[in-house]
Scaffold this motif. Structure first.
Motif, PDB file in Angstrom:
ATOM      1  N   PRO A   7      45.598  47.057  95.837  1.00 19.06           N
ATOM      2  CA  PRO A   7      45.661  46.572  97.220  1.00 19.06           C
ATOM      3  C   PRO A   7      44.412  46.856  98.053  1.00 19.06           C
ATOM      4  O   PRO A   7      43.935  45.974  98.778  1.00 19.06           O
ATOM      5  N   ALA A   8      43.877  48.060  97.970  1.00 20.97           N
ATOM      6  CA  ALA A   8      42.712  48.390  98.792  1.00 20.97           C
ATOM      7  C   ALA A   8      41.484  47.607  98.355  1.00 20.97           C
ATOM      8  O   ALA A   8      40.672  47.178  99.183  1.00 20.97           O
ATOM      9  N   LEU A   9      41.345  47.398  97.065  1.00 14.74           N
ATOM     10  CA  LEU A   9      40.218  46.613  96.564  1.00 14.74           C
ATOM     11  C   LEU A   9      40.395  45.147  96.924  1.00 14.74           C
ATOM     12  O   LEU A   9      39.441  44.468  97.303  1.00 14.74           O
ATOM     13  N   LYS A  10      41.610  44.657  96.809  1.00  8.74           N
ATOM     14  CA  LYS A  10      41.888  43.273  97.195  1.00  8.74           C
ATOM     15  C   LYS A  10      41.541  43.048  98.663  1.00  8.74           C
ATOM     16  O   LYS A  10      40.930  42.034  99.023  1.00  8.74           O
ATOM     17  N   ALA A  11      41.903  43.994  99.505  1.00  6.37           N
ATOM     18  CA  ALA A  11      41.596  43.875 100.933  1.00  6.37           C
ATOM     19  C   ALA A  11      40.087  43.841 101.161  1.00  6.37           C
ATOM     20  O   ALA A  11      39.591  43.078 101.998  1.00  6.37           O
ATOM     21  N   GLN A  12      39.359  44.645 100.403  1.00  3.57           N
ATOM     22  CA  GLN A  12      37.907  44.675 100.557  1.00  3.57           C
ATOM     23  C   GLN A  12      37.291  43.342 100.125  1.00  3.57           C
ATOM     24  O   GLN A  12      36.410  42.802 100.805  1.00  3.57           O
ATOM     25  N   LEU A  13      37.753  42.805  99.007  1.00  8.12           N
ATOM     26  CA  LEU A  13      37.217  41.531  98.531  1.00  8.12           C
ATOM     27  C   LEU A  13      37.615  40.376  99.448  1.00  8.12           C
ATOM     28  O   LEU A  13      36.829  39.455  99.677  1.00  8.12           O
ATOM     29  N   ASP A  14      38.833  40.419  99.979  1.00 12.47           N
ATOM     30  CA  ASP A  14      39.250  39.384 100.922  1.00 12.47           C
ATOM     31  C   ASP A  14      38.391  39.428 102.192  1.00 12.47           C
ATOM     32  O   ASP A  14      38.084  38.385 102.783  1.00 12.47           O
ATOM     33  N   LYS A  15      38.003  40.620 102.593  1.00 15.93           N
ATOM     34  CA  LYS A  15      37.127  40.754 103.758  1.00 15.93           C
ATOM     35  C   LYS A  15      35.752  40.160 103.446  1.00 15.93           C
ATOM     36  O   LYS A  15      35.149  39.473 104.291  1.00 15.93           O
TER      37      LYS A  15
END
Length: 261
Positions: free
Chosen positions: A64-72
């Motif tokens: 989740p935290a990595l996904k959020a970073q990539l989505d940003k």
């Protein structure tokens, strides 16, 4: 209540209820189904201004935290690319020159997925209306234990230490690939452009693995114009992790690496 309505006799606590309990205990619970793998993410859009795409693998989307970073990153890249294309289009109309639609593509791929680390790399290709497009490599290293992104160089005591550990092997491997593309040996002493060696740690560093347990390979992604002319494209040099590389690591990260024999 069932006994009074049916005229029967209610079972005693020690009778069939106990037997049913014993039978249930003897039958193992069915195993829980494995969690579904996360789907890879890809956004692709095309307009008169811009062709845009951004993708990353399921292994990254599952964190989740990595996904959020990539989505940003995705949102920022799309916003910047759109704004740049819009401004270029306005300038073209004002100054009377043809507008060429812009292009942006970032495709993240798994280099290696280890128990405690996920190593990703990307080639970001762009075109903003000039003579040709450009491709720039990028890297992302996710520390699963800490739940944080790290730069591969941060795992080493210093850039100088990693440079010293890899420079000789890097230059030899780079010249071998240059010679293959050019059809002739590379003479570093010739003074000609694109014959000298370049700094390995000034390139995009990625970490890889052949054993799926530890990092035992170190790669260097080299953009066009760094090691050769644009026509030669990008270069990639991969070296085994050596004793010298191990010595250049910060002590807390040495357990994540092993020498490739």
């Amino acid at each position: 209540m069932a006994a009074s309505c049916g005229g029967g006799t209610a079972p005693s606590a020690g009778g069939s209820t106990a037997a049913a309990t014993e039978t249930a205990a003897a039958v193992p619970e069915p195993a829980a189904p494995p969690a579904p793998a996360a789907a890879a993410v890809k956004v692709a859009e095309k307009s008169d201004l811009l062709e845009f795409s951004f993708a990353y693998p399921g292994a990254a989307a599952a964190i989740p935290a990595l996904k959020a970073q990539l989505d940003k990153q995705l949102a920022a890249a799309r916003s910047e690319a759109t704004d740049t294309a819009r401004e270029d289009s306005k300038s073209a109309k004002t100054d009377g020159y043809p507008f060429n639609p812009h292009y942006y593509d970032a495709t993240w791929q798994v280099v290696t997925d280890l128990p405690d680390w996920l190593s990703l790399s990307a080639e970001i290709a762009t075109y903003t209306g000039g003579a040709h497009g450009m491709a720039v490599p990028d890297t992302l290293l996710w520390d699963k234990s800490a739940g944080a992104a790290r730069q591969p160089l941060d795992l080493f005591t210093s850039k100088e230490a990693l440079r010293s550990a890899t420079q000789s092997a890097f230059c030899a491997a780079l010249d071998k690939e240059r010679a293959k593309r050019r059809g002739a040996p590379v003479d570093r002493a010739s003074g000609e452009m694109f014959t000298e060696c370049i700094d390995p740690v000034a390139q995009t560093v990625i970490l890889g693995s052949s054993n799926h347990r530890t990092f035992d390979r170190i790669g260097f992604l080299i953009a066009p114009y760094e090691a050769g002319p644009y026509a030669e494209g990008s270069y990639e040099v991969t070296l085994p992790v050596s004793d010298k590389v191990m010595a250049a690591l910060k002590p807390q990260y040495r357990g994540a690496f092993s020498v490739l024999r």
